[in-house]
Design a protein around this motif. Structure first.
Motif, PDB file in Angstrom:
ATOM      1  N   VAL A 147       3.667 108.524   9.343  1.00 14.94           N
ATOM      2  CA  VAL A 147       4.791 109.259   9.924  1.00 14.94           C
ATOM      3  C   VAL A 147       5.975 108.317  10.136  1.00 14.94           C
ATOM      4  N   ARG A 148       5.691 107.076  10.563  1.00 12.43           N
ATOM      5  CA  ARG A 148       6.767 106.120  10.820  1.00 12.43           C
ATOM      6  C   ARG A 148       7.506 105.732   9.542  1.00 12.43           C
ATOM      7  N   ILE A 149       6.786 105.704   8.402  1.00 13.55           N
ATOM      8  CA  ILE A 149       7.440 105.396   7.131  1.00 13.55           C
ATOM      9  C   ILE A 149       8.581 106.385   6.886  1.00 13.55           C
ATOM     10  N   GLY A 150       8.432 107.623   7.432  1.00 12.01           N
ATOM     11  CA  GLY A 150       9.462 108.644   7.263  1.00 12.01           C
ATOM     12  C   GLY A 150      10.823 108.208   7.768  1.00 12.01           C
ATOM     13  N   LEU A 151      10.858 107.380   8.815  1.00 17.82           N
ATOM     14  CA  LEU A 151      12.175 107.004   9.333  1.00 17.82           C
ATOM     15  C   LEU A 151      12.475 105.526   9.158  1.00 17.82           C
ATOM     16  N   ASP A 152      11.654 104.842   8.343  1.00 16.77           N
ATOM     17  CA  ASP A 152      11.911 103.424   8.063  1.00 16.77           C
ATOM     18  C   ASP A 152      13.286 103.193   7.461  1.00 16.77           C
TER      19      ASP A 152
END
Lengths: 269, 351
Positions: A99-104
């Protein structure tokens, strides 16, 4: 107002195969468009053209009136998000990491605390908070799909900090989900639409398309053969011609066979 | 799978700092050990003293000058080369834990290039010493050709087929091996000996001059690798997904291929093809600290360096005063580990 994303006579051919031919389609803010059609009709190719993943071999695809090809990927990522059909990962990322990769790449202006908040919010809205520290590889197909939806929600939330108009493209988003999560995901997409996003979803279930979409687009053999509000498009002759089934709209099953039809906001807490 | 050592509640940044600090300390300990151990053993305190104060002037203690020569002239460059070489990485690009430079033919391609220089160098350049830069250049070209070829073969429509990659890697390695064999066939006795020992991999040839050629190259790649980490993370989801997330996919792939070829080429040029370090290190780290490339890349560079130097110490001590070729040590440790990996995680190949 110009459409956020628009196909203007867009075609895509590989050799002699015409996957999409002369498609005209406009995605406007606040509208939910459902694309339906039999297998091989070109629905996924249309999504890939609109996302910028494929460049049209004929016609144009426009974003805010400008050719999509001229917009750099990092800018495009703020303007639209894409939920693909679920896939496996080779490396053991946790659900939270995916999920964090989504806003990297986006929201670089956000500080660590704001990022954590966005991730937690996306995990909750995709109903995967309880899986946050599980390895993505250990999830069921449906759980993986919801994790990917969480990633998309995080991307949209980060993108909203720099872009005021956004689109969400969903390619068969509910194929692997149970009934409750099918409705929950489409409810979430619908709510995003009400909040001003332009939504396009490829769906196989005509009932779901009728319930959630403001506009239904019907494709067959690479062409858009009908488009409009569900009640204008979903008619007996079209269902017979396009899908090759002898079913009638609104027909109640014979005898005492039960049937369950979807509606919006039906999921229980 | 919950084999993570660190608790998820620990702040990620703090955890990263702790992991890197721990690995940094490990590197320091192994480096001092590497400087002190060997045919002539020198106490750690004395090694640290020499490092801090530099070369002693002519003094009352003649042994100190001898130790200084051993530490500063012989062991120091080989330790530094070992640390640098341990850092070549490939796996992120192919999105697979089995992609190791030695395994998929990249090292073989690089070795072929370098062998060409060893055997044919005199025929082309005439008598006299071959300029050292020719070897890394050839090794780099070989590694680049092998990487590009492998990627082109294994990737169809943005998806890398793992089975194709492994099989193509084997074929490429065999092809490059045949080329190297052919070179061995036409070489004279001295060249043959050079070639054989060189293909086994060793740090024994490390000198300050060689270090000066490859160090800037490898340091530049290590410095650039954090910039690739975000793109590699997104690429794990797939190329289309990475594009959706704002990564300029083709550019990121080209940069990674170039970095891989440069790193492998430079490493092979100074140390020969050393197997299995690139397979074992990232995989072990992924199990303990997770697959996030932002932490994984620097951590793998440190751990790879420590492992290689440790293997080099073993290579020197086991049959002292002679020494085993380093490639034998790493393969003896790495190959059984690889088999264990296959038995334990059969699912990896189906991904």
């Amino acid at each position: 107002m110009t459409a956020l994303l628009a196909a203007d006579g867009a075609s895509y051919r590989i050799g002699a195969a015409r996957l999409v031919e002369g498609a005209d389609l406009a995605l406007a803010p606040g509208r939910f468009v459902a694309v339906v059609g039999p297998n091989g009709a070109g629905k996924s190719t249309l999504v890939r053209l609109l996302s910028g993943e494929l460049a049209p071999t004929g016609g144009r695809v426009l974003c805010e009136g400008a050719p999509l090809a001229g917009i750099p990927p990092h800018r495009l990522a703020c303007l639209r998000a894409v939920l693909p059909q679920a896939s496996r990962l080779a490396f053991p990322f946790t659900v939270r990491e995916v999920v964090r990769i989504g806003l990297d790449g986006i929201g670089r202006g956000l500080d660590g605390r704001a990022r954590d908040l966005l991730v937690a919010e996306a995990l909750a809205r995709a109903d995967v908070s309880h899986l946050a520290d599980r390895s993505y590889q250990s999830l069921s197909g449906g759980e993986a799909q919801r994790t990917q939806f969480g990633r998309v929600l995080a991307q949209l939330a980060a993108g909203r900090t720099v872009a005021d108009r956004q689109a969400l493209l969903l390619d068969e988003p509910i194929a692997s989900l149970d009934l409750r999560h099918q409705l929950a995901l489409l409810d979430a997409a619908h709510a995003l639409g009400r909040a001003g996003l332009a939504i396009l979803a490829v769906l196989h279930d005509l009932n779901l398309a009728a319930v959630f979409a403001d506009e239904v687009v019907v494709m067959r053999a690479g062409r858009i053969v009908a488009a409009g509000p569900p009640r204008d498009v979903l008619r007996d002759d079209l269902v017979r011609d396009v899908f090759g089934v002898a079913l009638r709209i609104g027909e109640v099953p014979a005898g005492d066979r039960p049937f369950v039809l979807p509606r919006r906001d039906a999921t229980l807490p | 799978m919950s084999g993570r050592a660190a608790s998820p509640s620990l702040r990620p940044r703090l955890r990263s700092a702790l992991v890197l600090a721990g690995l940094g300390a490990l590197v320091a300990i192994v480096a001092v050990a590497s400087l002190g151990l060997g045919a002539v053993a020198i106490a750690p305190g004395r090694v640290i003293g020499l490092l801090l104060h530099g070369r002693p002037g002519p003094g009352p203690e003649p042994l100190l000058a001898r130790d200084a020569a051993i530490v500063l002239d012989i062991r120091m460059p080989r330790t530094l080369v070992g640390l640098l070489v341990g850092a070549a990485l490939l796996q992120g690009l192919f999105r697979n834990p089995l992609a190791d430079p030695a395994l998929v033919g990249v090292s073989s391609g690089s070795a072929l290039g370098a062998a060409g220089v060893i055997v044919l160098g005199h025929a082309v350049a005439g008598p006299g010493p071959i300029p050292f830069a020719a070897l890394p250049a050839a090794a780099f070209c070989g590694a680049l050709a092998a990487t590009v070829l492998l990627y082109a073969i294994a990737t169809r429509r943005g998806r890398t087929s793992i089975a194709t990659m492994l099989l193509a890697g084997i074929a490429l390695a065999a092809l490059a091996g045949a080329g190297t064999g052919l070179l061995a066939f036409v070489s004279d006795d001295r060249q043959l000996r050079d070639l054989t020992f060189w293909t086994l991999g060793s740090l024994s040839g490390a000198t300050w001059a060689k270090l000066a050629v490859v160090a800037p190259l490898l340091a530049a790649i290590l410095a650039a690798s954090p910039r690739l980490a975000r793109a590699l993370n997104a690429l794990v989801l797939g190329e289309a997904e990475a594009f959706h997330l704002g990564v300029a996919v083709e550019r990121a792939k080209r940069l990674t291929i170039l970095a891989v070829a440069l790193a492998v080429g430079a490493s092979v040029a100074v140390a020969g093809p050393i197997g299995f370090v690139g397979l074992v290190v990232p995989h072990l780290l992924r199990l303990t600290i997770g697959p996030d490339h932002r932490l994984l890349l620097p951590a793998a560079a440190l751990a790879g360096g420590a492992l290689l130097v440790a293997a080099d110490i073993a290579a020197r001590l086991v049959v002292a005063p002679a020494e085993l070729p380093l490639g034998i040590v790493t393969s003896l440790v790495g190959a059984p580990y690889f088999l264990w990996l296959l038995l334990r995680r059969g699912a990896v190949l189906d991904a």
